[in-house]
Write a protein that holds these residues in place. Structure first.
Motif, PDB file in Angstrom:
ATOM      1  N   LYS A 179      14.327  36.000  -6.436  1.00 13.85           N
ATOM      2  CA  LYS A 179      14.634  34.901  -5.515  1.00 13.85           C
ATOM      3  C   LYS A 179      14.355  35.360  -4.093  1.00 13.85           C
ATOM      4  O   LYS A 179      14.412  36.556  -3.797  1.00 13.85           O
ATOM      5  N   GLY A 180      14.119  34.405  -3.215  1.00 12.88           N
ATOM      6  CA  GLY A 180      13.872  34.755  -1.821  1.00 12.88           C
ATOM      7  C   GLY A 180      15.167  35.069  -1.092  1.00 12.88           C
ATOM      8  O   GLY A 180      16.259  34.653  -1.500  1.00 12.88           O
ATOM      9  N   PHE A 181      15.030  35.816  -0.002  1.00 16.53           N
ATOM     10  CA  PHE A 181      16.173  36.071   0.880  1.00 16.53           C
ATOM     11  C   PHE A 181      15.720  35.852   2.318  1.00 16.53           C
ATOM     12  O   PHE A 181      14.649  36.312   2.716  1.00 16.53           O
ATOM     13  N   ILE A 182      16.539  35.139   3.088  1.00 15.03           N
ATOM     14  CA  ILE A 182      16.228  34.925   4.507  1.00 15.03           C
ATOM     15  C   ILE A 182      17.457  35.308   5.321  1.00 15.03           C
ATOM     16  O   ILE A 182      18.573  34.903   4.997  1.00 15.03           O
ATOM     17  N   ALA A 183      17.226  36.146   6.338  1.00 15.51           N
ATOM     18  CA  ALA A 183      18.346  36.707   7.102  1.00 15.51           C
ATOM     19  C   ALA A 183      18.598  35.883   8.351  1.00 15.51           C
ATOM     20  O   ALA A 183      17.677  35.596   9.107  1.00 15.51           O
ATOM     21  N   PHE A 184      19.882  35.525   8.569  1.00 19.78           N
ATOM     22  CA  PHE A 184      20.215  34.895   9.854  1.00 19.78           C
ATOM     23  C   PHE A 184      20.862  35.912  10.789  1.00 19.78           C
ATOM     24  O   PHE A 184      21.352  36.944  10.340  1.00 19.78           O
ATOM     25  N   SER A 185      20.819  35.608  12.082  1.00 20.11           N
ATOM     26  CA  SER A 185      21.285  36.517  13.141  1.00 20.11           C
ATOM     27  C   SER A 185      20.743  37.947  12.959  1.00 20.11           C
ATOM     28  O   SER A 185      21.502  38.914  13.025  1.00 20.11           O
TER      29      SER A 185
END
Ligand SMILES: NC(=O)c1ccc[n+]([C@@H]2O[C@H](COP(=O)([O-])OP(=O)(O)OC[C@H]3O[C@@H](n4cnc5c(N)ncnc54)[C@H](OP(=O)(O)O)[C@@H]3O)[C@@H](O)[C@H]2O)c1
Length: 313
Positions: free
Chosen positions: A205-211
């Motif tokens: 699965k994809g992962f997208i990082a915030f901050s």
């Protein structure tokens, strides 16, 4: 721009995406928001991350994007990957928050109205709701895709066990989870420490990082005090107390290492996140085109070596 495949899916995302949490509300001129978003798009940053409540006032970021779509970007809808979310406080009364079917469905309809869209590319459940049965939330997400109001589903800030359940529920209902969104940066590594990145890697699965810049701490913004107009002077989400002497010393050391690499601390911080397993993209915030341009320079740099990763700690 470099694009990266989002887990085992057909979707490619830019390695650097643009967030609309700050700088797209009524406390900033519309022209500034427009300039940042259009510059991003011109540089291949085709993924915009929004939520129902981004403002101030809540809804304003979506309204501003709606205006840009009407006046500037309308002809480019199919080149854009637009995400929004629901589950944080949005309107009064029992249905204005959390992750019931009632809230998610009504909120997405409102978001589509503000943006003037028929569908979003990605719709997230913005937070874990301990009181609503997971099946109710997840079935609402499946139905939203079946209704054609979102193409893909994302999950943000859910704990590991609930995330595992979400992945298997959505898979079984033929609406696979595209991506998981969490905070990840050099100073806050919870998805790494809590096994979330391992799970996403294993499940493809994809992962997208915030901050990814810790709201600006991992840049040169605060190395010489607190500048006027910075997020810390607003004091709402980033408080001056965060800037302890211990942290300041660490930031200065990190800045020294970035300088040795011939880049800014922001570049090195983004590179660090991009090198973590399963990471598809980082969502940066920017209060000026210059900041965004500097962040995009990250991709011109070199990967962090094992030794540099060790020094960063
Ligand atoms: N899922 C969730 O619950 C959740 C939560 C938070 C955020 N998000 C998403 O993640 C996005 C990014 O979050 P964030 O804004 O906290 O990200 P961030 O990239 O860690 O911080 C952005 C702030 O850092 C400063 N900055 C950025 N680039 C800089 C540079 N090159 N040099 C100096 N300073 C720089 C600016 O601060 P100044 O304003 O002081 O100039 C900017 O507003 C949000 O817009 C939102 O889309 C999601």
């Amino acid at each position: 721009m470099e694009y990266q495949r989002c887990g085992h899916s057909g979707v490619l995302l830019p390695k650097i995406s643009l967030g609309f949490w700050h700088n797209f509300g009524q406390n900033k001129p519309y022209e500034l928001s427009r300039e940042i978003a259009l510059y991003a798009f011109s540089q291949g940053v085709v993924h915009f991350d929004l939520a129902n409540n981004y403002g101030p006032d809540p809804g304003e970021a979506e309204r501003r994007l709606g205006r840009m779509l009407r006046e500037d970007l309308g002809g480019h809808r199919d080149e854009l990957f637009i995400a929004t979310k629901a589950a944080y406080d949005m309107w009064e009364g029992p249905y204005g928050s959390w992750a019931s079917r009632k809230h998610l469905m009504a909120s997405l309809d409102q978001s589509l109205g503000r943006m003037g869209l028929d569908y979003v590319d990605l719709f997230y459940c913005h937070r874990y709701d301990p009181d609503t049965p997971l099946d109710e939330t997840l079935q609402a997400l499946v139905d939203i895709v079946r209704q054609g109001k979102a193409l893909y589903i994302g999950i943000s800030r859910w704990p590991l066990e609930a995330l595992k359940y979400a992945i298997s529920y959505l898979e079984a209902h033929h609406t696979p989870m595209l991506i998981c969104q969490h905070k990840l940066n050099i100073l806050d590594r919870q998805p790494l420490e809590k096994g979330i990145l391992d799970l996403l890697d294993k499940e493809k699965k994809g992962f997208i990082a915030f901050s990814p810049l810790a709201q600006g701490l991992l840049t040169d913004r605060y190395l010489n005090g607190i500048p006027e107009g910075s997020r810390m002077t607003e004091g709402r989400f980033l408080k001056p107390e965060a800037l302890t002497p211990v942290l300041m010393e660490r930031l200065k050391k990190l800045n020294g290492l970035a300088q040795e690499r011939g880049e800014t601390l922001a570049n090195m911080a983004l590179r660090w996140v991009l090198q973590q397993q399963a990471t598809t993209s980082v969502i940066v915030g920017a209060s000026s085109v210059e900041q965004l341009a500097n962040n995009l320079n990250t991709l011109k740099g070199t990967p962090l070596s094992d030794e540099e990763m060790r020094i960063i700690g």
